[in-house]
Design a protein around this motif. Sequence first.
Motif, PDB file in Angstrom:
ATOM      1  N   VAL A   9       1.006  -1.411  -0.027  1.00 42.71           N
ATOM      2  CA  VAL A   9      -0.050   0.018  -0.448  1.00 42.71           C
ATOM      3  C   VAL A   9       1.230   0.828   0.223  1.00 42.71           C
ATOM      4  O   VAL A   9       1.519   1.000   0.862  1.00 42.71           O
ATOM      5  CB  VAL A   9      -1.022   0.146   1.654  1.00 42.71           C
ATOM      6  N   ILE A  12      -1.437   6.027   0.329  1.00 40.70           N
ATOM      7  CA  ILE A  12      -3.080   5.807  -0.251  1.00 40.70           C
ATOM      8  C   ILE A  12      -4.082   7.173   0.385  1.00 40.70           C
ATOM      9  O   ILE A  12      -3.960   7.245   2.050  1.00 40.70           O
ATOM     10  CB  ILE A  12      -3.829   4.556  -0.326  1.00 40.70           C
ATOM     11  N   ALA A  52     -10.024  -0.239   2.172  1.00 46.65           N
ATOM     12  CA  ALA A  52      -9.668   0.469   0.346  1.00 46.65           C
ATOM     13  C   ALA A  52      -8.867  -1.111  -0.430  1.00 46.65           C
ATOM     14  O   ALA A  52      -8.830  -0.806  -1.572  1.00 46.65           O
ATOM     15  CB  ALA A  52      -8.243   1.290   1.225  1.00 46.65           C
ATOM     16  N   ASN A  55     -11.626  -2.738  -2.093  1.00 46.68           N
ATOM     17  CA  ASN A  55     -12.312  -2.456  -2.983  1.00 46.68           C
ATOM     18  C   ASN A  55     -13.580  -1.830  -2.386  1.00 46.68           C
ATOM     19  O   ASN A  55     -14.628  -3.137  -3.373  1.00 46.68           O
ATOM     20  CB  ASN A  55     -12.782  -2.601  -4.347  1.00 46.68           C
ATOM     21  N   VAL A  64     -10.182   6.186  -2.888  1.00 45.78           N
ATOM     22  CA  VAL A  64      -8.762   6.525  -2.789  1.00 45.78           C
ATOM     23  C   VAL A  64      -8.985   7.307  -3.439  1.00 45.78           C
ATOM     24  O   VAL A  64      -8.407   7.068  -4.795  1.00 45.78           O
ATOM     25  CB  VAL A  64      -7.996   4.777  -3.183  1.00 45.78           C
ATOM     26  N   SER A  68      -1.021   4.336  -4.037  1.00 45.64           N
ATOM     27  CA  SER A  68      -1.081   2.747  -5.430  1.00 45.64           C
ATOM     28  C   SER A  68      -1.790   1.967  -4.716  1.00 45.64           C
ATOM     29  O   SER A  68      -0.628   2.118  -3.044  1.00 45.64           O
ATOM     30  CB  SER A  68      -0.440   2.567  -6.025  1.00 45.64           C
ATOM     31  N   ILE A  69      -2.362   0.766  -4.571  1.00 48.01           N
ATOM     32  CA  ILE A  69      -2.567  -0.408  -4.419  1.00 48.01           C
ATOM     33  C   ILE A  69      -2.011  -1.362  -5.377  1.00 48.01           C
ATOM     34  O   ILE A  69      -2.231  -1.778  -5.695  1.00 48.01           O
ATOM     35  CB  ILE A  69      -3.327  -1.105  -3.563  1.00 48.01           C
ATOM     36  N   ARG A  75      -1.366  -3.650  -9.593  1.00 44.77           N
ATOM     37  CA  ARG A  75      -2.405  -2.526  -9.234  1.00 44.77           C
ATOM     38  C   ARG A  75      -3.699  -3.468  -9.322  1.00 44.77           C
ATOM     39  O   ARG A  75      -3.960  -4.287  -9.602  1.00 44.77           O
ATOM     40  CB  ARG A  75      -2.041  -1.118 -10.487  1.00 44.77           C
ATOM     41  N   GLU A  77      -6.381  -1.358  -7.023  1.00 51.01           N
ATOM     42  CA  GLU A  77      -7.388  -1.083  -6.732  1.00 51.01           C
ATOM     43  C   GLU A  77      -8.644  -0.747  -7.791  1.00 51.01           C
ATOM     44  O   GLU A  77      -9.873  -0.657  -7.491  1.00 51.01           O
ATOM     45  CB  GLU A  77      -6.688   0.474  -7.252  1.00 51.01           C
TER      46      GLU A  77
END
Length: 248
Positions: A9, A12, A52, A55, A64, A68-69, A75, A77
């Motif tokens: 993470v 964010i 987060a 999702n 968010v 970025s996650i 990725r 998100e």
Amino acid sequence: TTANILLNVNSIEVIYNHVILVLKGVSLSVPQGSIVALLGGNGAGKTTTLRAVSNLLHGERGAVTKGSIECRGERIEALTPADLVKRGVVQVMEGRHCFGHLTIEENLMTGSYTRTDGKAAVAQTLEKVYNYFPRLKTRRTSQAAYTSGGEQQMCAIGRALMANPTMVLLDEPSMGLAPQIVDEVFGIVKDLNQREKVTFLLAEQNTNMALRYADFGYILENGRVVMEGAAAELANNEDVKEFYLGIS
Ligand code: ATP
């Protein structure tokens, strides 16, 4: 090393209802095969961080807005919660959320709906869940609403396991449970981690208990990480002792 990082993470920011800034640049990483604890008091942002990652913010009118996650470098998100489950990331929500009118076994089976590897494989996982949670086996035909809080928490974790996850996001498993039951639940989590190699990201207000079982911890305060370290180091840190170890 970064090679075995399962979840990353990166700084964010999360905003609810377009205006309420709740996470103000949270970064954390979860190594494959570890138990990482997300600590902090009421409203610090633990649940929001888990939402987060999985999702689940949209239903709460959250988003968010920065950062970025990544899961295994990809990725995530934009993925739906169902996509995430297929990739092995499953959340156990705070407050357990069993279906009260379904039996324990029916609840467990709902956790397998994304699987495509056939009934035999699912039946095998069910047996495994019963091995870890013998109490669930004895209560398998009971309606969840009539089981104890501890059994419902076990059922919620067992249901997540039915998806064959690589990582479980566990929100406040100790909530409302007697200390002895909390110990039992955490002991099973540790077993699952060590024997089945399930990775856990665990949000807990019960700092004491969480640090006893976790490998690494992050302390959140007002939407920011204020301290991080190996669980043993945090447990011995004077500030942590003073400010958090009394909380349970
Ligand atoms: P708890 O243990 O109480 O769940 P937490 O650390 O998990 O605490 P969050 O639930 O993430 O904290 O909440 C962080 C902040 O975001 C709190 O100030 C909370 O009031 C706010 N918040 C949470 N959900 C929403 C929402 N849907 N809309 C607006 N604000 C929210």
